[in-house]
Design a protein around this motif. Structure first.
Motif, PDB file in Angstrom:
ATOM      1  N   THR A 147       0.826  -1.208   0.000  1.00  7.45           N
ATOM      2  CA  THR A 147       0.000   0.000   0.000  1.00  7.45           C
ATOM      3  C   THR A 147       0.859   1.256   0.000  1.00  7.45           C
ATOM      4  O   THR A 147       0.375   2.339  -0.321  1.00  7.45           O
ATOM      5  N   GLN A 148       2.140   1.104   0.334  1.00 10.38           N
ATOM      6  CA  GLN A 148       3.077   2.222   0.279  1.00 10.38           C
ATOM      7  C   GLN A 148       3.995   2.153  -0.934  1.00 10.38           C
ATOM      8  O   GLN A 148       4.306   3.174  -1.557  1.00 10.38           O
ATOM      9  N   PRO A 151       2.074   2.787  -4.836  1.00 10.50           N
ATOM     10  CA  PRO A 151       1.815   4.171  -5.248  1.00 10.50           C
ATOM     11  C   PRO A 151       3.088   4.951  -5.572  1.00 10.50           C
ATOM     12  O   PRO A 151       3.055   5.875  -6.396  1.00 10.50           O
ATOM     13  N   GLU A 176      -9.664  -0.863  -2.269  1.00 11.89           N
ATOM     14  CA  GLU A 176     -10.029   0.066  -3.346  1.00 11.89           C
ATOM     15  C   GLU A 176      -8.882   1.008  -3.698  1.00 11.89           C
ATOM     16  O   GLU A 176      -8.584   1.226  -4.877  1.00 11.89           O
ATOM     17  N   LYS A 177      -8.228   1.571  -2.699  1.00 18.00           N
ATOM     18  CA  LYS A 177      -7.131   2.507  -2.984  1.00 18.00           C
ATOM     19  C   LYS A 177      -5.982   1.814  -3.699  1.00 18.00           C
ATOM     20  O   LYS A 177      -5.356   2.390  -4.598  1.00 18.00           O
ATOM     21  N   LEU A 178      -5.702   0.574  -3.309  1.00 19.71           N
ATOM     22  CA  LEU A 178      -4.604  -0.139  -3.965  1.00 19.71           C
ATOM     23  C   LEU A 178      -4.961  -0.479  -5.406  1.00 19.71           C
ATOM     24  O   LEU A 178      -4.104  -0.405  -6.301  1.00 19.71           O
ATOM     25  N   GLN A 180      -6.847   1.286  -7.299  1.00 22.13           N
ATOM     26  CA  GLN A 180      -6.694   2.561  -8.012  1.00 22.13           C
ATOM     27  C   GLN A 180      -5.222   2.795  -8.363  1.00 22.13           C
ATOM     28  O   GLN A 180      -4.897   3.218  -9.483  1.00 22.13           O
ATOM     29  N   ALA A 181      -4.328   2.523  -7.415  1.00 18.17           N
ATOM     30  CA  ALA A 181      -2.898   2.667  -7.684  1.00 18.17           C
ATOM     31  C   ALA A 181      -2.450   1.693  -8.764  1.00 18.17           C
ATOM     32  O   ALA A 181      -1.604   2.016  -9.615  1.00 18.17           O
ATOM     33  N   THR A 184      -3.337   3.127 -12.092  1.00 16.20           N
ATOM     34  CA  THR A 184      -2.438   4.243 -12.413  1.00 16.20           C
ATOM     35  C   THR A 184      -1.113   3.738 -12.962  1.00 16.20           C
ATOM     36  O   THR A 184      -0.490   4.398 -13.806  1.00 16.20           O
ATOM     37  N   ASN A 204     -13.900  -3.335  -6.662  1.00 18.07           N
ATOM     38  CA  ASN A 204     -12.759  -2.417  -6.534  1.00 18.07           C
ATOM     39  C   ASN A 204     -12.003  -2.291  -7.855  1.00 18.07           C
ATOM     40  O   ASN A 204     -11.558  -1.192  -8.228  1.00 18.07           O
ATOM     41  N   ALA A 208     -11.753   1.090 -10.365  1.00 19.89           N
ATOM     42  CA  ALA A 208     -10.463   1.614 -10.798  1.00 19.89           C
ATOM     43  C   ALA A 208     -10.356   1.744 -12.315  1.00 19.89           C
ATOM     44  O   ALA A 208      -9.381   2.291 -12.826  1.00 19.89           O
TER      45      ALA A 208
END
Length: 236
Positions: A147-148, A151, A176-178, A180-181, A184, A204, A208
């Motif tokens: 998760t760090q 991104p 969800e955030k991962l 999205q990354a 990207t 998720n 994305a």
């Protein structure tokens, strides 16, 4: 960078590695190498796509034993053209030791040569260095909490192997955030494949920007998922 921590493992029947922390095995009981071929290589349509690009980049969530990388490399040797380049980047919190990898991969003698070539560079690889193991094959581990690290990664993948521990046991790797990354850091019309068909993971991925296809899973597993960023079609 501080030396990364290796995983605590239990060894189950036939020297199958098991993570007590995540309560899960590192590969399928029904031949992890064949699962890799079905779920990740074929479901990403990789052999056909390799022929279309001089450089091809694969990203992976969860390096584990290195089985997926070695099986991909084995196939690459069979089909690649001169001067083609494969970049394989895997995100891993706990890189195994060389001894753990050697023990875990004993069931697949067809991978012995490649395993030994990889382990010959293991100190560099496990330190996070990008290593050209042989001409045209570059492996790099992004070590730490995905998760760090994802991104912050500067690269982009043509195809993703989503092979973390099961979503119910390691939900942070499927959030969800991962996802999205992940999008990207995916080339236009890039693809993903994963053994899971969990509904919340599918949602998720769709949020994305991935079009998600559910298909029959490996070795009797009811379903798995694969798909593309932006909706271009994958061959089933």
């Amino acid at each position: 960078m501080a030396k990364p921590t290796s995983p605590d493992l239990e060894w189950h029947e036939n020297d199958m590695p098991f993570s007590p922390e995540f309560g899960d095995h590192f590969y399928s009981h029904d031949d992890g190498r064949l699962e890799c071929d079905y779920v990740f290589i074929q479901s990403n349509n990789i052999p056909d796509r390799w022929t279309q690009k001089h450089q091809f980049a694969i990203g992976e969530l969860g390096f584990g034993t290195g089985l997926n990388f070695l099986e991909t490399w084995r196939l690459w040797r069979e089909v690649c053209s001169e001067n083609q380049l494969l970049h394989f980047t895997s995100f891993e919190l706990y890189p195994m030791t060389a001894d753990q990898i050697e023990r875990a991969l004993q069931p697949w003698p067809m991978l012995t040569e490649l395993r030994e070539l990889m382990l010959g560079h293991w100190d560099q690889i496990a330190a996070g260095d990008a290593v050209e193991i042989e001409p045209g094959i570059v492996l790099q581990l992004q070590i730490g909490d995905v998760t760090q690290t994802l991104p912050k990664w500067q690269g982009r993948a043509d195809a993703w192997y989503l092979d973390g521990f099961a979503p119910a046991k390691n939900p942070a790797m499927w959030g969800e955030k991962l996802m999205q990354a992940l999008a990207t850091h995916t080339h236009p019309d890039g693809t993903f494949a994963t053994y899971t068909a969990a509904g919340w993971v599918r949602r998720n991925l769709q949020a994305a920007g991935f079009e998600v296809i559910r298909k029959k899973g490996h070795a009797g597993k009811r379903q798995m998922m694969c798909g593309t960023l932006g909706g271009a079609q994958l061959n089933d």
